[in-house]
Write a protein that holds these residues in place. Structure first.
Motif, PDB file in Angstrom:
ATOM      1  N   LYS A  72      54.779 -24.480 -11.812  1.00 47.86           N
ATOM      2  CA  LYS A  72      53.766 -24.884 -10.840  1.00 47.86           C
ATOM      3  C   LYS A  72      53.691 -23.849  -9.731  1.00 47.86           C
ATOM      4  CE  LYS A  72      52.041 -28.839  -8.276  1.00 47.86           C
ATOM      5  NZ  LYS A  72      52.246 -30.242  -7.899  1.00 47.86           N
ATOM      6  N   PRO A  74      50.550 -22.110  -7.143  1.00 44.94           N
ATOM      7  CA  PRO A  74      49.174 -21.812  -6.746  1.00 44.94           C
ATOM      8  C   PRO A  74      48.956 -20.302  -6.779  1.00 44.94           C
ATOM      9  CG  PRO A  74      50.484 -22.435  -4.837  1.00 44.94           C
ATOM     10  CD  PRO A  74      51.336 -22.675  -6.034  1.00 44.94           C
ATOM     11  N   LYS A 138      41.333 -19.261  -9.843  1.00 45.07           N
ATOM     12  CA  LYS A 138      42.520 -19.650  -9.078  1.00 45.07           C
ATOM     13  C   LYS A 138      42.873 -21.077  -9.461  1.00 45.07           C
ATOM     14  CE  LYS A 138      40.140 -21.141  -4.814  1.00 45.07           C
ATOM     15  NZ  LYS A 138      38.761 -20.758  -5.203  1.00 45.07           N
ATOM     16  N   ASN A 140      45.972 -24.377  -8.568  1.00 44.13           N
ATOM     17  CA  ASN A 140      47.168 -24.842  -7.872  1.00 44.13           C
ATOM     18  C   ASN A 140      48.352 -24.950  -8.815  1.00 44.13           C
ATOM     19  OD1 ASN A 140      46.001 -25.108  -5.287  1.00 44.13           O
ATOM     20  ND2 ASN A 140      45.125 -27.085  -5.842  1.00 44.13           N
ATOM     21  N   ASP A 141      48.070 -25.070 -10.101  1.00 44.47           N
ATOM     22  CA  ASP A 141      49.125 -25.123 -11.116  1.00 44.47           C
ATOM     23  C   ASP A 141      48.615 -24.345 -12.326  1.00 44.47           C
ATOM     24  OD1 ASP A 141      51.135 -25.666 -12.890  1.00 44.47           O
ATOM     25  OD2 ASP A 141      51.126 -27.831 -12.572  1.00 44.47           O
ATOM     26  N   GLN A 183      51.456 -18.964  -2.336  1.00 46.47           N
ATOM     27  CA  GLN A 183      52.132 -19.894  -1.437  1.00 46.47           C
ATOM     28  C   GLN A 183      52.744 -19.215  -0.221  1.00 46.47           C
ATOM     29  OE1 GLN A 183      53.069 -19.250  -4.566  1.00 46.47           O
ATOM     30  NE2 GLN A 183      55.276 -19.336  -4.872  1.00 46.47           N
ATOM     31  N   THR A 189      41.756 -21.463   3.132  1.00 43.13           N
ATOM     32  CA  THR A 189      40.977 -21.650   1.905  1.00 43.13           C
ATOM     33  C   THR A 189      39.835 -20.635   1.824  1.00 43.13           C
ATOM     34  OG1 THR A 189      41.493 -24.013   1.863  1.00 43.13           O
ATOM     35  CG2 THR A 189      39.584 -23.286   0.588  1.00 43.13           C
TER      36      THR A 189
END
Length: 213
Positions: A72, A74, A138, A140-141, A183, A189
């Motif tokens: 996991k 990002p 892109k 997040n996981d 991260q 964003t």
């Protein structure tokens, strides 16, 4: 410093009147993002190789970790292949898009009254510019997202879904995954989106669209 994006107040004008607030607000937003990105030191991307066959055969994601598959995480990612493979996939994808269009037209002509279901949502096909990049995005996981691109995971989500239409003869061709972990960068964003958009423009991917998905 993170870019602070404030909503503009409603700006109204009579027909034919020039609205001057929006361009200035857009410029301020872009400058804030530029100020945030300029000092960032983006590390070299992590890189690994895999094949459609390897991912399609995987029953449990954790078994992919043994080969350096990201857990996991990002990240902005870029999927590539040899130029000849990318070109062949583009030609095959063109044929698949035409087939799907024909099915949709036939479905409409028979008066079905419903939208045709193809079994999976195929990512947008772009023009081929002779580069080796297949997709930029892109997530997040990364694990489920990459499985969507290569295997049969989440067919209702827009992705390449290569195993759903690419011939088995291409399943063993090497694909390269590069990813930039996000991260530790501390970016907003808006700045992350701007960074992804730049990598997208520079890479000219065969599949997908630029901008927020």
């Amino acid at each position: 410093m993170k870019a602070v994006i404030e909503k503009s107040e409603n700006i109204s004008a009579a027909p034919g009147e020039v609205i001057r607030g929006y361009p200035a607000s857009a410029a301020d937003r872009l400058l804030a993002i530029a100020d945030e990105l300029r000092p960032v030191q983006l590390p070299m991307p992590e890189s690994l190789t895999t094949t459609v066959a390897e991912v399609a055969a995987c029953k449990r994601p954790e078994t992919l970790y043994e080969g350096g598959w990201p857990k996991k995480c990002p990240a902005i990612y870029r999927i590539g292949a040899a130029t000849a493979v990318a070109g062949e996939l583009w030609r095959l994808a063109q044929s698949e898009h035409e087939r799907r269009k024909a099915v949709a037209v036939e479905h409409k002509n028979i008066g079905a009254g419903t939208k045709v279901k193809h079994g999976y949502q195929m990512a947008r096909l772009n023009g081929y510019e002779g580069k080796a990049c297949l997709y930029v995005g892109k997530a997040n996981d990364l694990t489920p997202r990459l499985r969507q691109h290569f295997g049969k995971h989440s067919p209702t989500t827009f992705a390449m879904h290569l195993s759903m239409w690419a011939p088995v003869s291409l399943w063993k061709k090497t694909l390269t995954i590069e990813y930039w972990p996000l991260q530790d960068l501390g970016l907003s964003t808006a700045a992350i989106q701007a960074l992804e958009d730049f990598i997208w423009e520079d890479s000219a991917p065969v599949f997908g669209k630029q901008g927020a998905k």
